[in-house]
Write an enzyme that holds these catalytic residues in place. Structure first.
Site, PDB file in Angstrom:
ATOM      1  N   VAL A 111      -4.668   7.408   1.004  1.00  0.00           N
ATOM      2  CA  VAL A 111      -3.691   7.918   0.050  1.00  0.00           C
ATOM      3  C   VAL A 111      -2.416   7.088   0.123  1.00  0.00           C
ATOM      4  O   VAL A 111      -1.950   6.737   1.202  1.00  0.00           O
ATOM      5  CB  VAL A 111      -3.363   9.399   0.346  1.00  0.00           C
ATOM      6  CG1 VAL A 111      -2.100   9.838  -0.374  1.00  0.00           C
ATOM      7  CG2 VAL A 111      -4.525  10.296  -0.063  1.00  0.00           C
ATOM      8  N   GLU A 340      10.068 -15.413   7.405  1.00  0.00           N
ATOM      9  CA  GLU A 340      11.447 -14.951   7.542  1.00  0.00           C
ATOM     10  C   GLU A 340      11.555 -13.434   7.629  1.00  0.00           C
ATOM     11  O   GLU A 340      12.333 -12.909   8.438  1.00  0.00           O
ATOM     12  CB  GLU A 340      12.298 -15.458   6.364  1.00  0.00           C
ATOM     13  CG  GLU A 340      12.528 -16.950   6.334  1.00  0.00           C
ATOM     14  CD  GLU A 340      11.443 -17.685   5.560  1.00  0.00           C
ATOM     15  OE1 GLU A 340      11.573 -18.910   5.356  1.00  0.00           O
ATOM     16  OE2 GLU A 340      10.455 -17.025   5.141  1.00  0.00           O
TER      17      GLU A 340
END
Length: 595
Positions: A111, A340
């Site tokens: 879900v 990053e």
């Protein structure tokens, strides 16, 4: 002033999906580093006298301390966490550095908030994590606590160099038959069915918060067992402290934050740079970071594949990692690869773990790749995090507009509780670095240039450093005092040199260097008035970026860069955008009438 309410025992509020699992990678890496530095890998013998000691230990002690700091980091994650790209970046890093102290419990309830998970994903998650290099487990009934305990125990004992990923098939909203197993159970959809569910489970409907006697008894029993384990660990910990007093003091200093001297003491302890010639602030930063690393033993650095460009490598510090390519877990330089966002989140995990001060580098324009982690570091007041962003303006040059930050600097300044420093020369760079490791209530972003900057020889090193620690200061004083002041020039970083050049032969013009707006704005009203006296209304600011934020200082004109850059040599791009001393001088002449 930023105020944050904290809950005892809660290290992190992760917020956006993907951050928690990525923070946990940082915690696991920090644990590996902590164990490598603070605990020996062989048996040590310590001898005490036969008379009574404070610890009650009268005998020779032969103890193996290698498991003293061997804790595991356990994460509960869901489909949404794993869909966020940052978790994939962090998972790849964790596997490559063989963080086998990390355990992820994947709550596979199929879900997400909007829909069932198969509406948006179809990959084999176990296969994906196996391909990263994780050990994977598949528990068919995630509600079977006995099976879960068995698998977790095996995961903890299996120190094979692989992080552990445990898929647990569960039913969301289990017991709330009206919506169980559906996306409606993800949010408020279950609220109307709470009372009926309580009745079916035999719980008192009239008690909003009910804890059964059996539950209380279970946790009371766990408290007694945990206390016994805790006491045994404390005994071993105190034995380790007696055996290794220097390491024990280093650890205590790191935890308490006493390893770092006061800012003013640190700037005077670091020798003057004696830099005469122009120098890029990224190069000045490289020199400064070596002093910081020597003064702060728990300071570590890292980069998203740009150590060689950002110049933030700690010389002699070694490389962190699992042992390949000369890496060791006590290395002070982390190599994140081109990840990053994961770097920012892993750094936050280091800070949450509470032992090391961590910095990480990339180009300024790529701050956008880790901005969610920066925002959370500022929100959580992570004082042990700092960022080193280089290539700070359109002066980057030939790399072109994709690599030339224009709005980035100001956008970072807009993040509450993030201090941003853009130093103008080598001495200001030292102060900026010092601020980043001595600040006590939040992170710092250090913004350095690629191009060379002139040094301000009109002030000595201590004056520039102390001024920079206040966020802004008078870099060039008018000769006749405030009453003679005709104009104030404000600038940061690479534009300070232009302001100094224009003001050099103008005795009634003051130059104010503003390396950090945030720090200056926190100064006393008296100090701010001494730097920017209200009696002088004529003010020009100059910065190679968007101009809007400078108007808060009462500027009548701001020279800035309001649109994206161009691919050309850096000096030509700066000329094209009007970022030269000649451009500034024309504006000064216009305001002062050519005087």
């Amino acid at each position: 002033t930023t105020t944050t309410t904290t809950a005892p025992g809660v290290e992190a509020t992760t917020g956006p999906l993907g951050q928690g699992i990525s923070n946990a990678v940082g915690m696991a890496a920090s644990q590996k580093m902590m164990a490598a530095i603070f605990t020996p890998t062989k048996t040590f013998t310590t001898t005490t006298t036969t008379t009574s000691t404070a610890s009650g230990d009268d005998n020779d002690k032969n103890a193996d301390f290698s498991d003293l700091f061997d804790h595991h980091i356990v994460v509960l994650a869901g489909d949404g966490c794993l869909q966020e790209g940052v978790s994939s970046e962090a998972a790849a890093f964790a596997a490559h550095e063989r963080l086998d102290n990390l355990i992820v419990l994947y709550d596979d309830n199929r879900v997400t908030l909007d829909k069932m998970a198969d509406f948006t994903q179809s990959e084999d998650v176990l296969m994906r994590y196996r391909s990263y290099g994780w050990d994977v487990y598949d528990i068919q009934d995630g509600h079977d606590v006995g099976e879960l305990k068995k698998v977790i125990r095996h995961a903890k004992e299996n120190n094979n160099g692989k992080p552990k990923f445990i898929k647990c098939h569960t039913i969301i909203g289990k017991g709330m038959v009206e919506i169980e197993g559906t996306s409606a159970a993800h949010g408020e959809g279950g609220l109307p069915h709470v009372d009926a569910t309580k009745a079916r489970l035999g719980l008192p409907v009239d008690q909003k918060w009910y804890v059964s006697h059996e539950t209380r008894s279970f946790f009371q029993d766990r408290t007694h067992k945990n206390k016994a384990q805790y006491d045994a660990w404390q005994t071993k910990f105190h034995a380790w402290k007696r055996s290794h007093p220097e390491l024990a003091q280093r650890l205590e200093d790191a935890i308490q934050g006493s390893a770092v001297m006061a800012p003013d003491d640190m700037i005077t302890h670091i020798p003057p740079t004696q830099q005469i010639d122009p120098e890029a602030s990224r190069v000045s930063g490289n020199k400064a970071i070596q002093h910081i690393a020597a003064l702060v033993p728990n300071y570590i650095s890292g980069s998203a594949d740009l150590h060689s460009s950002c110049r933030n490598y700690i010389e002699g510090g070694g490389n962190f990692g699992a042992g390949s390519n000369g890496k060791t877990y006590d290395g002070r330089n982390l190599h994140y690869g081109v990840r990053e966002h994961a770097m920012g989140s892993i750094m936050n995990g280091f800070a949450y773990h509470g032992i090391f001060k961590v910095s990480g580098s990339t180009f300024l324009v790529f701050a956008d790749y880790l901005r969610p982690a920066i925002r959370l570091a500022a929100l959580a007041q992570l004082k042990d995090v700092s960022y080193i962003f280089t290539h700070d303006s359109v002066g980057v040059g030939e790399d072109g507009p994709t690599h030339q930050p224009v709005e980035t600097l100001s956008s970072l300044r807009l993040i509450p509780n993030l201090d941003v420093y853009r130093p103008a020369d080598a001495e200001e760079t030292v102060a900026a670095m010092v601020h980043s490791v001595t600040r006590t209530n939040g992170p710092t972003a250090l913004v350095f240039s690629r191009q060379k900057l002139d040094q301000n020889h009109g002030l000595d090193s201590v004056e520039r450093r102390r001024g920079a620690l206040k966020g802004a200061y008078i870099a060039k004083q008018e000769t006749g005092g405030v009453s003679s002041l005709e104009l104030i020039l404000l600038a940061s970083g690479s534009e300070v040199q232009h302001a100094l050049q224009v003001a050099k032969d103008r005795p009634n013009v003051r130059v104010v260097s503003v390396p950090s707006m945030e720090v200056f704005d926190r100064q006393s009203q008296d100090y701010k008035e001494s730097v920017l006296p209200s009696s002088c209304a004529k003010r020009i600011a100059m910065e190679a970026g968007v101009s809007a934020l400078w108007y808060k200082y009462g500027c009548t004109k701001v020279l800035g860069v309001e649109h994206f850059g161009h691919s050309a040599p850096g000096n030509l791009v700066l000329q094209g955008f009007g970022m030269t001393a000649e451009d500034l001088e024309r504006e000064v002449d216009a305001i002062l009438g050519g005087s």
